[in-house]
Scaffold this active site. Structure first.
Site, mmCIF file in Angstrom:
data_model
loop_
_atom_site.group_PDB
_atom_site.id
_atom_site.type_symbol
_atom_site.label_atom_id
_atom_site.label_comp_id
_atom_site.label_asym_id
_atom_site.label_seq_id
_atom_site.Cartn_x
_atom_site.Cartn_y
_atom_site.Cartn_z
ATOM 1 N N CYS A 96 -64.529 -25.971 23.284
ATOM 2 C CA CYS A 96 -64.081 -25.528 24.760
ATOM 3 C C CYS A 96 -65.201 -25.674 25.551
ATOM 4 C CB CYS A 96 -63.637 -24.273 24.861
ATOM 5 S SG CYS A 96 -62.466 -24.095 26.179
ATOM 6 N N ARG A 130 -55.002 -23.406 34.771
ATOM 7 C CA ARG A 130 -55.579 -23.229 33.684
ATOM 8 C C ARG A 130 -54.677 -23.510 32.476
ATOM 9 N NH1 ARG A 130 -60.369 -21.151 33.639
ATOM 10 N NH2 ARG A 130 -60.593 -20.833 31.404
ATOM 11 N N HIS A 197 -59.663 -22.534 20.128
ATOM 12 C CA HIS A 197 -60.045 -21.294 19.648
ATOM 13 C C HIS A 197 -59.417 -20.730 18.666
ATOM 14 C CE1 HIS A 197 -62.892 -20.996 23.251
ATOM 15 N NE2 HIS A 197 -62.011 -21.341 24.031
HETATM 16 N N1 GLN Z 1 -65.074 -22.590 31.389
HETATM 17 C C1 GLN Z 1 -64.322 -23.790 30.823
HETATM 18 C C2 GLN Z 1 -63.034 -23.982 31.310
HETATM 19 O O1 GLN Z 1 -62.316 -23.043 31.718
HETATM 20 C C3 GLN Z 1 -64.287 -23.588 29.318
HETATM 21 C C4 GLN Z 1 -63.424 -22.132 28.858
HETATM 22 C C5 GLN Z 1 -63.410 -21.952 27.343
HETATM 23 O O2 GLN Z 1 -64.605 -22.282 26.890
HETATM 24 N N2 GLN Z 1 -62.634 -21.256 26.866
HETATM 25 O O3 GLN Z 1 -62.714 -25.085 31.372
#
Ligand code: GLN
Length: 247
Positions: A96, A130, A197
């Site tokens: 990520c 998101r 994750h």
């Molecule tokens: N901050 C980054 C995004 O939102 C990565 C998020 C993450 O590592 N879970 O895309």
């Protein structure tokens, strides 16, 4: 004890969402069960690292703010050594936020442009919505039959691939790199980046073993094969999750 390995954990105190640190624990434990000592070296801002000594590296996810804090150190301090190591076949897993920073840049949804290492031919653009949920990516590792990697994703960034990387796999469930082209993760030499994750490696021991095996062969030569180790329980859990998600 034989064939010791060394792992660099990149910016673990700023980049550790959803227990990404569990990936390091899984690598260490599957090494230990085989009598391989895995020494973990934390790489925090200002660290002095001799990348030629490093066999494996892990770079976890983080919030945009955490990424902004370490982006310059990654580029300026670790950049030259880490880039050369990647070219030389360093075994690296990035998740990520870490994955995004290995690419050319990450343009966050608030308009901040974080420069990346440019080691992977990808770039990332933050979106308003998101991309969140369970994810399954079908991947082929080495010559092994395809496996279904299970994980959880939560990112605003959409990552787009250039011709310099190969997809790690195909998204069966979830959004993947950008929610548009069905690509789940990227590979370049022995570097792997993706949005899973979980932690990813405890849930997907085939990938854990693949990474250890690549690191052993790079350090000790083609005869340094990995002793087989039972993964029945983990595979059962993996299968159960894939079934729950309709596959
Ligand atoms: N901050 C980054 C995004 O939102 C990565 C998020 C993450 O590592 N879970 O895309």
């Amino acid at each position: 004890m034989s064939n010791p390995l060394t792992l660099a954990h990149l910016y673990g105190s700023h980049m550790n969402v959803y227990g990404d640190r569990g990936n390091v624990i899984a690598l260490k434990q599957r090494c230990a069960w085989r009598g391989i000592t895995l020494t973990v070296i934390p790489v925090e801002p200002g660290a002095d690292i001799d990348w030629a000594r490093i066999d494996l590296a892990f770079f976890g996810g983080g919030q945009d703010s955490g990424q902004a804090l370490i982006a310059n150190d990654l580029l300026e301090r670790q950049g030259p050594g880490l880039r050369a190591a990647i070219e030389d076949g360093l075994v690296l897993l990035a998740i990520c936020g870490g994955y995004q920073l290995l690419g050319h840049y990450f343009l966050t949804h608030s308009g901040e442009r974080l420069p990346g290492l440019g080691a992977l031919d990808v770039h990332t653009i933050g979106g308003k919505q998101r991309l969140i949920g369970n994810i399954v990516v079908e991947a082929q590792l080495g010559g092994a039959p395809p496996i279904r990697l299970v994980g959880f994703e939560n990112h605003s960034g959409r990552t787009y691939h250039g011709p310099g990387v190969r997809p790690l796999g195909r998204v069966l469930v979830g959004h993947g790199d950008n929610g548009e082209d069905g690509i789940g993760g990227a590979m370049y030499r022995n570097t792997f980046g993706c949005y899973l994750h979980g932690s990813l490696l405890p849930k997907n021991p085939q990938l854990t073993d693949h990474l250890i095996s690549l690191a052993l062969q790079r350090r000790y030569g083609p005869d340094a094969t990995l002793a087989p180790l039972d993964m029945t329980l983990e595979q059962r859990a993996q299968r159960r999750m894939v079934e729950r998600l309709g596959h």
